[in-house]
Design a protein around this motif. Structure first.
Motif, PDB file in Angstrom:
ATOM      1  N   HIS A  17     -13.837  17.560   2.081  1.00 61.31           N
ATOM      2  CA  HIS A  17     -15.112  16.871   1.884  1.00 61.31           C
ATOM      3  C   HIS A  17     -14.851  15.396   1.589  1.00 61.31           C
ATOM      4  N   LEU A  18     -15.862  14.589   1.776  1.00 60.90           N
ATOM      5  CA  LEU A  18     -15.762  13.175   1.445  1.00 60.90           C
ATOM      6  C   LEU A  18     -15.820  13.016  -0.065  1.00 60.90           C
ATOM      7  N   ALA A  19     -14.907  12.199  -0.598  1.00 57.08           N
ATOM      8  CA  ALA A  19     -14.859  11.995  -2.046  1.00 57.08           C
ATOM      9  C   ALA A  19     -14.572  10.538  -2.353  1.00 57.08           C
ATOM     10  N   GLU A  20     -14.857  10.151  -3.588  1.00 54.96           N
ATOM     11  CA  GLU A  20     -14.532   8.813  -4.087  1.00 54.96           C
ATOM     12  C   GLU A  20     -13.409   8.955  -5.106  1.00 54.96           C
ATOM     13  N   THR A  21     -12.298   8.261  -4.869  1.00 52.07           N
ATOM     14  CA  THR A  21     -11.167   8.308  -5.788  1.00 52.07           C
ATOM     15  C   THR A  21     -10.688   6.888  -6.071  1.00 52.07           C
ATOM     16  N   PRO A  22      -9.995   6.679  -7.165  1.00 51.62           N
ATOM     17  CA  PRO A  22      -9.506   5.335  -7.470  1.00 51.62           C
ATOM     18  C   PRO A  22      -8.501   4.853  -6.423  1.00 51.62           C
ATOM     19  N   THR A  23      -8.560   3.583  -6.091  1.00 51.66           N
ATOM     20  CA  THR A  23      -7.578   3.004  -5.176  1.00 51.66           C
ATOM     21  C   THR A  23      -6.232   2.933  -5.882  1.00 51.66           C
ATOM     22  N   PRO A  24      -5.174   3.473  -5.278  1.00 48.10           N
ATOM     23  CA  PRO A  24      -3.877   3.495  -5.959  1.00 48.10           C
ATOM     24  C   PRO A  24      -3.225   2.117  -6.021  1.00 48.10           C
ATOM     25  N   GLU A  25      -2.318   1.963  -6.963  1.00 46.31           N
ATOM     26  CA  GLU A  25      -1.546   0.731  -7.102  1.00 46.31           C
ATOM     27  C   GLU A  25      -0.119   1.002  -6.632  1.00 46.31           C
ATOM     28  N   PRO A  26       0.446   0.123  -5.802  1.00 47.83           N
ATOM     29  CA  PRO A  26       1.815   0.353  -5.336  1.00 47.83           C
ATOM     30  C   PRO A  26       2.829   0.203  -6.461  1.00 47.83           C
ATOM     31  N   GLY A  27       3.754   1.150  -6.528  1.00 48.87           N
ATOM     32  CA  GLY A  27       4.815   1.091  -7.516  1.00 48.87           C
ATOM     33  C   GLY A  27       6.056   0.440  -6.942  1.00 48.87           C
ATOM     34  N   LYS A  28       7.141   0.574  -7.628  1.00 49.55           N
ATOM     35  CA  LYS A  28       8.393  -0.016  -7.188  1.00 49.55           C
ATOM     36  C   LYS A  28       8.791   0.526  -5.821  1.00 49.55           C
ATOM     37  N   GLY A  29       9.056  -0.372  -4.883  1.00 60.07           N
ATOM     38  CA  GLY A  29       9.478   0.035  -3.545  1.00 60.07           C
ATOM     39  C   GLY A  29       8.357   0.525  -2.651  1.00 60.07           C
ATOM     40  N   GLN A  30       7.099   0.437  -3.105  1.00 58.99           N
ATOM     41  CA  GLN A  30       5.960   0.928  -2.338  1.00 58.99           C
ATOM     42  C   GLN A  30       5.085  -0.208  -1.826  1.00 58.99           C
ATOM     43  N   VAL A  31       4.257   0.125  -0.830  1.00 61.93           N
ATOM     44  CA  VAL A  31       3.215  -0.785  -0.369  1.00 61.93           C
ATOM     45  C   VAL A  31       1.888  -0.031  -0.348  1.00 61.93           C
ATOM     46  N   LEU A  32       0.812  -0.785  -0.470  1.00 58.82           N
ATOM     47  CA  LEU A  32      -0.530  -0.236  -0.312  1.00 58.82           C
ATOM     48  C   LEU A  32      -1.007  -0.606   1.081  1.00 58.82           C
TER      49      LEU A  32
END
Length: 326
Positions: A17-32
């Motif tokens: 189903h369609l949901a609203e969730t918080p936008t994640p923050e990139p951690g070490k070594g990650q990209v958004l």
């Protein structure tokens, strides 16, 4: 952000189903990454059902494992020059969302010559097909056989093998599938709906031995491939469309000295030497950019239409991948 999520395991068209969730923050070594398009793969379906090797934590699991998008932000230790670049990422979690996280080390920059539609499905299936060909260890002018040849991986295997000079018997379960493959320039398509299909296979190979076979169905389909393999042949289990155990008679295994292996792309690709990975990705990008490999699309659906998108992906006779857009 908007996501296609599920709180329980079950049939995707029922639980997503369609949901609203918080936008994640990139951690070490990650990209958004801001998602542009994301495909619905069979393993995504199995994951939502809870029957795949990876089980996401519930509730609030976001589907999807591959996408093309633009880098929105970078985490610690990642070059900020990536921001704004169009990239594709596979083997990720939660790609069916407006934004998702990916390890920077696994990103593949997308050249302008490759469309968003092709880039969205560039890695998981086509790259698995390349890894599978390497896994089979076959050489130019040798024969292999595969079933579900009109699936995403099957088409990629057939096109890549042809580009490498490897001959492929491409089994499909409907007569219409033969025409579908021929329209993509794929040769040696055989419909198992015909009673004499085994004789057709033997005619096409000219009685040359079939060195390896790929089974994505299970059940009696495994037996069909085993019986067509040559001496010292290799049978690789790539999946189980039927969910049935492989039916493999002992006679051919013993008297042909056959080898049987399983192939899980995540493991094979994850343990691949970096130089080999770069070489294969470079070859793949070149083939897709030149049109040697075609990655067709069945349809594009918004995240809000996830149920309809899944139904379209599960429908028989589709000619390409179903993609999701934000």
């Amino acid at each position: 952000m908007r996501t296609a999520s599920h709180d329980v395991f079950g049939e995707p068209q029922d639980v997503l189903h369609l949901a609203e969730t918080p936008t994640p923050e990139p951690g070490k070594g990650q990209v958004l990454i801001r998602m542009i398009l994301s495909p619905i793969h069979n393993h995504d379906i199995w994951t939502v059902r809870g029957s795949y090797g990876y089980k996401p934590p519930l509730p609030g699991a976001v589907g999807g494992s591959e996408a093309v998008g633009t880098v929105e932000a970078v985490g610690e230790g990642v070059d900020s020059a990536l921001i704004g670049k169009r990239v594709t990422a596979a083997g990720v979690h939660g790609a069916w969302a407006e934004f998702f996280l990916a390890p920077a080390a696994g990103l593949v920059p997308v050249p302008d010559a490759i469309s968003d539609e092709a880039a969205a499905q560039l890695i998981a299936m086509p790259f698995s097909a390349m890894a599978l060909l390497e896994f089979l260890g076959v050489k130019p002018n040798q024969w292999i056989i595969q079933n579900t040849a009109n699936g995403a991986v099957g088409k990629a295997v057939a096109m890549l093998a042809q580009a490498r000079g490897i001959h492929v018997i491409n089994l499909v379960r409907r007569d219409e599938g033969v025409k579908e493959l021929e329209e993509l320039g794929i040769k040696n398509a055989v419909s198992t709906a015909q009673n004499d299909w085994r004789e057709t296979v033997r005619t096409l190979t000219g009685e040359q031995p079939i060195k390896a076979g790929v089974d994505s169905i299970g059940g009696s389909a495994s037996k069909d491939i085993v019986e067509l393999l040559g001496e010292d042949g290799l049978l690789v289990s790539f999946g189980s469309m039927t969910g049935e155990p492989m039916q493999i008679p002992s006679g051919p295994v013993i008297f042909k000295q056959l080898t049987i292996k399983g192939f899980w792309g995540s493991t094979v690709i994850g343990t691949m030497e970096p130089d080999t990975r770069r070489r294969l990705i470079g070859e793949l990008i070149q083939h897709v950019a030149s049109g040697t490999i075609v990655l067709p699309v069945e349809g594009v659906y918004g995240l809000a239409d996830i149920s309809q998108a899944v139904k379209a992906s599960l429908a028989s006779g589709k000619s390409g991948k179903v993609l999701l857009k934000p």
